[in-house]
Design a protein around this motif. Sequence first.
Motif, PDB file in Angstrom:
ATOM      1  N   GLY A   1      43.405  30.157  43.117  1.00  0.00           N
ATOM      2  CA  GLY A   1      43.367  30.026  44.391  1.00  0.00           C
ATOM      3  C   GLY A   1      42.584  31.778  44.107  1.00  0.00           C
ATOM      4  N   ILE A   2      41.194  31.559  44.893  1.00  0.00           N
ATOM      5  CA  ILE A   2      40.826  32.485  45.188  1.00  0.00           C
ATOM      6  C   ILE A   2      41.236  32.915  46.899  1.00  0.00           C
ATOM      7  CG2 ILE A   2      38.675  33.827  45.625  1.00  0.00           C
ATOM      8  CD1 ILE A   2      37.964  31.553  43.410  1.00  0.00           C
ATOM      9  N   ASP A   3      41.389  34.546  46.652  1.00  0.00           N
ATOM     10  CA  ASP A   3      41.677  35.042  48.215  1.00  0.00           C
ATOM     11  C   ASP A   3      41.437  35.878  48.080  1.00  0.00           C
ATOM     12  OD1 ASP A   3      43.596  35.962  47.546  1.00  0.00           O
ATOM     13  OD2 ASP A   3      45.070  34.499  48.847  1.00  0.00           O
ATOM     14  N   PHE A   4      41.417  37.372  49.846  1.00  0.00           N
ATOM     15  CA  PHE A   4      41.319  38.664  49.592  1.00  0.00           C
ATOM     16  C   PHE A   4      41.991  39.242  48.607  1.00  0.00           C
ATOM     17  CE2 PHE A   4      45.445  38.015  51.491  1.00  0.00           C
ATOM     18  CZ  PHE A   4      46.236  39.359  51.349  1.00  0.00           C
ATOM     19  N   GLN A   5      43.300  38.711  47.760  1.00  0.00           N
ATOM     20  CA  GLN A   5      43.504  39.448  46.455  1.00  0.00           C
ATOM     21  C   GLN A   5      43.252  39.294  45.007  1.00  0.00           C
ATOM     22  OE1 GLN A   5      47.971  39.301  46.732  1.00  0.00           O
ATOM     23  NE2 GLN A   5      47.354  36.831  47.402  1.00  0.00           N
ATOM     24  N   THR A   6      41.617  38.466  45.052  1.00  0.00           N
ATOM     25  CA  THR A   6      41.184  38.127  44.565  1.00  0.00           C
ATOM     26  C   THR A   6      40.628  39.688  43.921  1.00  0.00           C
ATOM     27  OG1 THR A   6      40.499  36.449  44.348  1.00  0.00           O
ATOM     28  CG2 THR A   6      39.525  37.578  43.019  1.00  0.00           C
ATOM     29  N   LYS A   7      40.365  40.429  44.304  1.00  0.00           N
ATOM     30  CA  LYS A   7      39.743  41.573  44.058  1.00  0.00           C
ATOM     31  C   LYS A   7      40.140  42.502  43.338  1.00  0.00           C
ATOM     32  CE  LYS A   7      40.109  43.769  49.321  1.00  0.00           C
ATOM     33  NZ  LYS A   7      38.495  43.778  50.260  1.00  0.00           N
ATOM     34  N   PHE A   8      41.512  42.423  43.471  1.00  0.00           N
ATOM     35  CA  PHE A   8      42.549  43.209  43.056  1.00  0.00           C
ATOM     36  C   PHE A   8      42.901  43.034  41.371  1.00  0.00           C
ATOM     37  CE2 PHE A   8      43.677  43.541  47.698  1.00  0.00           C
ATOM     38  CZ  PHE A   8      43.153  44.298  47.610  1.00  0.00           C
ATOM     39  N   GLY A   9      41.449  43.344  40.573  1.00  0.00           N
ATOM     40  CA  GLY A   9      41.664  42.934  39.351  1.00  0.00           C
ATOM     41  C   GLY A   9      42.098  41.416  38.938  1.00  0.00           C
ATOM     42  N   LYS A  10      42.151  40.648  39.898  1.00  0.00           N
ATOM     43  CA  LYS A  10      41.722  38.788  39.121  1.00  0.00           C
ATOM     44  C   LYS A  10      40.189  38.694  38.401  1.00  0.00           C
ATOM     45  CE  LYS A  10      45.851  38.533  41.150  1.00  0.00           C
ATOM     46  NZ  LYS A  10      46.899  37.882  40.209  1.00  0.00           N
ATOM     47  N   THR A  11      41.033  38.153  37.850  1.00  0.00           N
ATOM     48  CA  THR A  11      39.317  37.551  36.543  1.00  0.00           C
ATOM     49  C   THR A  11      38.418  36.952  37.299  1.00  0.00           C
ATOM     50  OG1 THR A  11      41.183  36.647  35.233  1.00  0.00           O
ATOM     51  CG2 THR A  11      39.228  35.854  34.871  1.00  0.00           C
ATOM     52  N   PRO A  12      38.303  36.067  38.320  1.00  0.00           N
ATOM     53  CA  PRO A  12      36.840  36.020  39.176  1.00  0.00           C
ATOM     54  C   PRO A  12      36.376  37.420  39.059  1.00  0.00           C
ATOM     55  CG  PRO A  12      38.750  34.060  38.935  1.00  0.00           C
ATOM     56  CD  PRO A  12      39.647  35.957  38.557  1.00  0.00           C
ATOM     57  N   PHE A  13      36.957  37.840  39.840  1.00  0.00           N
ATOM     58  CA  PHE A  13      36.700  39.634  40.541  1.00  0.00           C
ATOM     59  C   PHE A  13      35.905  40.256  39.262  1.00  0.00           C
ATOM     60  CE2 PHE A  13      36.629  43.759  41.219  1.00  0.00           C
ATOM     61  CZ  PHE A  13      35.765  44.494  42.383  1.00  0.00           C
ATOM     62  N   GLY A  14      36.447  40.179  37.685  1.00  0.00           N
ATOM     63  CA  GLY A  14      36.770  40.667  37.095  1.00  0.00           C
ATOM     64  C   GLY A  14      35.274  40.684  36.307  1.00  0.00           C
ATOM     65  N   VAL A  15      34.580  38.964  36.691  1.00  0.00           N
ATOM     66  CA  VAL A  15      33.384  38.339  35.717  1.00  0.00           C
ATOM     67  C   VAL A  15      32.288  38.591  36.589  1.00  0.00           C
ATOM     68  CG1 VAL A  15      32.477  35.801  35.239  1.00  0.00           C
ATOM     69  CG2 VAL A  15      35.007  36.610  34.945  1.00  0.00           C
ATOM     70  N   ALA A  16      32.628  39.102  37.664  1.00  0.00           N
ATOM     71  CA  ALA A  16      31.124  38.990  38.503  1.00  0.00           C
ATOM     72  C   ALA A  16      30.935  40.385  39.007  1.00  0.00           C
ATOM     73  CB  ALA A  16      32.105  38.491  40.312  1.00  0.00           C
ATOM     74  N   GLN A  17      32.035  40.954  38.555  1.00  0.00           N
ATOM     75  CA  GLN A  17      31.102  42.558  38.995  1.00  0.00           C
ATOM     76  C   GLN A  17      30.317  42.067  37.706  1.00  0.00           C
ATOM     77  OE1 GLN A  17      32.716  45.038  41.096  1.00  0.00           O
ATOM     78  NE2 GLN A  17      32.791  43.677  42.193  1.00  0.00           N
ATOM     79  N   VAL A  18      30.989  42.254  36.812  1.00  0.00           N
ATOM     80  CA  VAL A  18      29.932  42.160  35.464  1.00  0.00           C
ATOM     81  C   VAL A  18      28.772  41.680  35.705  1.00  0.00           C
ATOM     82  CG1 VAL A  18      29.925  41.527  32.934  1.00  0.00           C
ATOM     83  CG2 VAL A  18      31.994  42.404  33.608  1.00  0.00           C
TER      84      VAL A  18
END
Length: 381
Positions: free
Chosen positions: A296-313
Amino acid sequence: MTTFILAPDSFKESMTAEQACLAMQRGIEKVIPDAKIIHVPMADGGEGTVDALVSARNGRKVYIEVSGPFTQKKVQAYFGLIENDQTAVIEMALANGIHLIEKSQRNPLLTSTLGTGEMIKAALDLGVSKIIIGLGGSVTNDAGAGMAQALGAKFLDEYGQSVALGGGQLDQIQSIDLSELDARLKQTEIIIASDVNNPLCGENGASYVFAPQKGANPEMVKTLDQNLKQFADLVESTLNIEKQNIAGAGAAGGLGFGLMAFAGASIRSGVEIVIEETQLAEKIAQADYVFTGEGGIDFQTKFGKTPFGVAQVAKRLNKPVIAFAGYVGEGVEELYDEGFTAIFGIVDGACDLTTALKNGEKNLERCCESVVRLINKEKCI
């Protein structure tokens, strides 16, 4: 040649991170058969952390029988060894995870982290100099007391007798004896991998936030929180430390606190550790496209979830990131400013959860194929 980096987390109850990579690859190759595809299965400290790091670093697994959440029952678990067997990677959930107990049988008054401590001890016996411990998916609420007992700590009642295991017994502890605590802990770097920022106690702590899903009713939650507080105060006064209010102390029912207090552990974002250990940035640097995702991806994703970490890189390296999810929830528009190029839900039409989970790999493959067809067309225009 078009290069794709595939860096998903697991889609819980549907597919592992590696299975997700394979589904993505099948979809890509239907459109671009000669694409260069690099698998980097990811995790954030929870399910799949050992598999991700062992795969990325050409490590090996060590299989071991340890105490389960109810300590009278043994479970088969494993941990990883990487970096020439000098670093152990442990998932506490493999010994003391919520998936090991049927929902109707869960009781955080009784469950223990003893098995996690047994895995740590086994890793120390192999001479490692560093241990990474993922704290996701626990069914415990004992502040790591069981873990510490496995490593030699003694928790005694007013009569000097050992107190029984479990979060429901912590209030009986009147003194702590660490004279036999494994001395190797002081020579070993121990890192907690977690995406949880909760303190140990209070309304945002381990008991109130997480214990209900582990089988606690409101009365049990109150008892567990009081027990954690009493235990933590005793630990801190005995050891002259302050750890219970550190972000992440409440992870895994307070195992974060126990590891910091008794094993001298430091705590880091789980996904950041996996990104570092898998050398994800170096791999993304050579990519044309990065695919990631999880259940699942939602507003909580930006709080340390994997897809967010990958996107930041990928954002730092100016690479496009496409994310796939079993469901796409509220607040995803916030993610487009954080490195995400596009986010797709993979479910094909209305269906029940069981069907969606069963068809996860097929749906992910189909969705990736559709996206790559669009990419390929745009490249040809």
